[in-house]
Write a protein that holds these residues in place. Sequence first.
Motif, PDB file in Angstrom:
ATOM      1  N   PRO A 149       0.819  -1.228   0.038  1.00 43.88           N
ATOM      2  CA  PRO A 149       0.221  -0.003  -0.057  1.00 43.88           C
ATOM      3  C   PRO A 149       0.722   1.495  -0.079  1.00 43.88           C
ATOM      4  N   GLY A 150       0.590   2.199  -0.775  1.00 41.09           N
ATOM      5  CA  GLY A 150       1.355   3.492  -0.830  1.00 41.09           C
ATOM      6  C   GLY A 150       2.046   3.613  -2.085  1.00 41.09           C
ATOM      7  N   ALA A 151       2.682   2.277  -2.609  1.00 47.66           N
ATOM      8  CA  ALA A 151       3.649   2.170  -3.770  1.00 47.66           C
ATOM      9  C   ALA A 151       3.105   3.281  -4.820  1.00 47.66           C
ATOM     10  N   ARG A 152       1.831   2.991  -5.403  1.00 49.51           N
ATOM     11  CA  ARG A 152       1.193   3.831  -6.419  1.00 49.51           C
ATOM     12  C   ARG A 152       1.740   5.744  -6.127  1.00 49.51           C
ATOM     13  N   GLU A 153       1.350   5.838  -4.942  1.00 48.71           N
ATOM     14  CA  GLU A 153       1.423   7.446  -4.530  1.00 48.71           C
ATOM     15  C   GLU A 153       2.830   7.679  -4.653  1.00 48.71           C
ATOM     16  N   ARG A 154       3.839   6.944  -4.234  1.00 53.15           N
ATOM     17  CA  ARG A 154       4.932   7.128  -4.373  1.00 53.15           C
ATOM     18  C   ARG A 154       5.542   7.253  -5.805  1.00 53.15           C
ATOM     19  N   ILE A 155       5.054   6.610  -6.646  1.00 50.66           N
ATOM     20  CA  ILE A 155       5.351   6.765  -7.988  1.00 50.66           C
ATOM     21  C   ILE A 155       4.618   7.865  -8.573  1.00 50.66           C
ATOM     22  N   ALA A 156       3.680   8.189  -8.245  1.00 47.08           N
ATOM     23  CA  ALA A 156       2.801   9.312  -8.793  1.00 47.08           C
ATOM     24  C   ALA A 156       3.665  10.655  -8.263  1.00 47.08           C
ATOM     25  N   LYS A 157       3.928  10.664  -7.221  1.00 52.55           N
ATOM     26  CA  LYS A 157       4.853  11.763  -6.582  1.00 52.55           C
ATOM     27  C   LYS A 157       6.114  11.977  -7.618  1.00 52.55           C
ATOM     28  N   VAL A 158       6.921  11.077  -7.857  1.00 51.19           N
ATOM     29  CA  VAL A 158       8.152  10.803  -8.598  1.00 51.19           C
ATOM     30  C   VAL A 158       8.005  11.304 -10.046  1.00 51.19           C
ATOM     31  N   LEU A 159       6.946  10.817 -10.447  1.00 57.65           N
ATOM     32  CA  LEU A 159       6.652  11.051 -11.976  1.00 57.65           C
ATOM     33  C   LEU A 159       5.954  12.470 -12.253  1.00 57.65           C
ATOM     34  N   ARG A 160       5.222  13.050 -11.323  1.00 53.53           N
ATOM     35  CA  ARG A 160       4.992  14.410 -11.323  1.00 53.53           C
ATOM     36  C   ARG A 160       6.399  15.391 -11.148  1.00 53.53           C
ATOM     37  N   ILE A 161       7.230  15.184 -10.509  1.00 48.41           N
ATOM     38  CA  ILE A 161       8.614  15.629 -10.191  1.00 48.41           C
ATOM     39  C   ILE A 161       9.176  15.764 -11.616  1.00 48.41           C
ATOM     40  N   MET A 162       9.289  14.492 -11.991  1.00 46.75           N
ATOM     41  CA  MET A 162      10.030  14.240 -13.545  1.00 46.75           C
ATOM     42  C   MET A 162       9.672  15.100 -14.433  1.00 46.75           C
ATOM     43  N   VAL A 163       7.880  15.085 -14.447  1.00 50.16           N
ATOM     44  CA  VAL A 163       7.631  15.820 -15.690  1.00 50.16           C
ATOM     45  C   VAL A 163       7.879  17.222 -15.563  1.00 50.16           C
ATOM     46  N   ILE A 164       7.642  17.891 -14.456  1.00 53.78           N
ATOM     47  CA  ILE A 164       7.883  19.173 -13.887  1.00 53.78           C
ATOM     48  C   ILE A 164       9.425  19.671 -14.224  1.00 53.78           C
ATOM     49  N   ALA A 165      10.406  18.750 -13.900  1.00 54.05           N
ATOM     50  CA  ALA A 165      11.944  18.952 -14.031  1.00 54.05           C
ATOM     51  C   ALA A 165      12.104  18.778 -15.658  1.00 54.05           C
ATOM     52  N   TRP A 166      11.547  18.032 -16.424  1.00 49.85           N
ATOM     53  CA  TRP A 166      11.736  17.793 -17.650  1.00 49.85           C
ATOM     54  C   TRP A 166      11.207  19.012 -18.624  1.00 49.85           C
ATOM     55  N   LEU A 167      10.027  19.529 -18.180  1.00 50.33           N
ATOM     56  CA  LEU A 167       9.253  20.627 -18.713  1.00 50.33           C
ATOM     57  C   LEU A 167      10.288  21.886 -18.346  1.00 50.33           C
ATOM     58  N   ALA A 168      10.830  21.995 -17.080  1.00 51.75           N
ATOM     59  CA  ALA A 168      11.814  23.308 -16.913  1.00 51.75           C
ATOM     60  C   ALA A 168      12.950  23.040 -17.593  1.00 51.75           C
ATOM     61  N   SER A 169      13.565  22.076 -17.789  1.00 57.53           N
ATOM     62  CA  SER A 169      14.531  21.840 -18.775  1.00 57.53           C
ATOM     63  C   SER A 169      14.438  21.986 -20.021  1.00 57.53           C
ATOM     64  N   ARG A 170      13.449  21.843 -20.644  1.00 55.15           N
ATOM     65  CA  ARG A 170      13.124  22.243 -21.841  1.00 55.15           C
ATOM     66  C   ARG A 170      12.810  23.857 -21.970  1.00 55.15           C
ATOM     67  N   MET A 171      12.139  24.418 -20.988  1.00 50.58           N
ATOM     68  CA  MET A 171      12.117  25.775 -21.074  1.00 50.58           C
ATOM     69  C   MET A 171      13.266  26.611 -21.010  1.00 50.58           C
ATOM     70  N   ALA A 172      14.242  26.003 -20.065  1.00 53.14           N
ATOM     71  CA  ALA A 172      15.614  26.531 -19.945  1.00 53.14           C
ATOM     72  C   ALA A 172      16.276  26.703 -21.268  1.00 53.14           C
ATOM     73  N   GLN A 173      16.384  25.361 -21.967  1.00 53.42           N
ATOM     74  CA  GLN A 173      16.955  25.389 -23.498  1.00 53.42           C
ATOM     75  C   GLN A 173      16.308  26.243 -24.328  1.00 53.42           C
ATOM     76  N   GLU A 174      15.041  26.559 -24.143  1.00 57.17           N
ATOM     77  CA  GLU A 174      14.263  27.603 -25.091  1.00 57.17           C
ATOM     78  C   GLU A 174      14.856  28.699 -24.907  1.00 57.17           C
ATOM     79  N   ALA A 175      14.911  29.143 -23.626  1.00 56.91           N
ATOM     80  CA  ALA A 175      15.451  30.516 -23.119  1.00 56.91           C
ATOM     81  C   ALA A 175      16.931  30.612 -23.811  1.00 56.91           C
ATOM     82  N   GLU A 176      17.935  29.517 -23.631  1.00 58.42           N
ATOM     83  CA  GLU A 176      19.150  29.726 -24.096  1.00 58.42           C
ATOM     84  C   GLU A 176      18.853  29.921 -25.637  1.00 58.42           C
ATOM     85  N   ARG A 177      18.163  29.204 -26.292  1.00 59.01           N
ATOM     86  CA  ARG A 177      18.259  29.335 -27.829  1.00 59.01           C
ATOM     87  C   ARG A 177      17.894  30.824 -28.132  1.00 59.01           C
TER      88      ARG A 177
END
Length: 182
Positions: A149-177
């Motif tokens: 119990p709780g494993a799904r919630e742990r994974i959901a938290k990590v996935l949310r961080i991953m998506v936000i970090a990935w989007l932030a990285s893409r935005m930083a790359q666009e700013a550099e461009r």
Amino acid sequence: MNWTIPGTTLTAPREDAEQIESQFQSMFLAGGIVLSQVTSITGLDAYMIQNWVKRGFLTKPIQKRYTLRQLCRILNINMLRGILPMERICGMLSYINGNLDDESDDIIDDSKLYFIFVKLAAHARDMDTPAQWQQAMHEVMDDYVEPFPGARERIAKVLRIMVIAWLASRMAQEAERLLDAL
């Protein structure tokens, strides 16, 4: 519209995110891929991947062949390393998968985590509200069976961080461009 598949040098139509898993699996029909293939897919130098193995960020290849699971761990790290420090990435992955160089304590296979992430990333623009995020998470994790119990919630938290970090990285790359174009 084509996009670069997160963590890779490969491109594919964003609409085909659901098929990326089967495309990747076909690369492993011969029983694994060698380091030169991993470097080609990721754009990383061989010494960096070997260093990650030495530092215990992923298990050692067997007979110099990497599994899909190992490749996906590399892809997960690669797509986040431009925005998050390595210690934070490893801490986050350890939160869901314990000891990073021991796959027996994982609550989700790294390939499953990666392909769920790819599906979420492909639709990240459509997830502005918590309700939209929850709906998307429910859809991509529908067949996941919790080992405890709780494993799904742990994974959901990590996935949310991953998506936000990935989007932030893409935005930083666009700013550099954009800055380079000034």
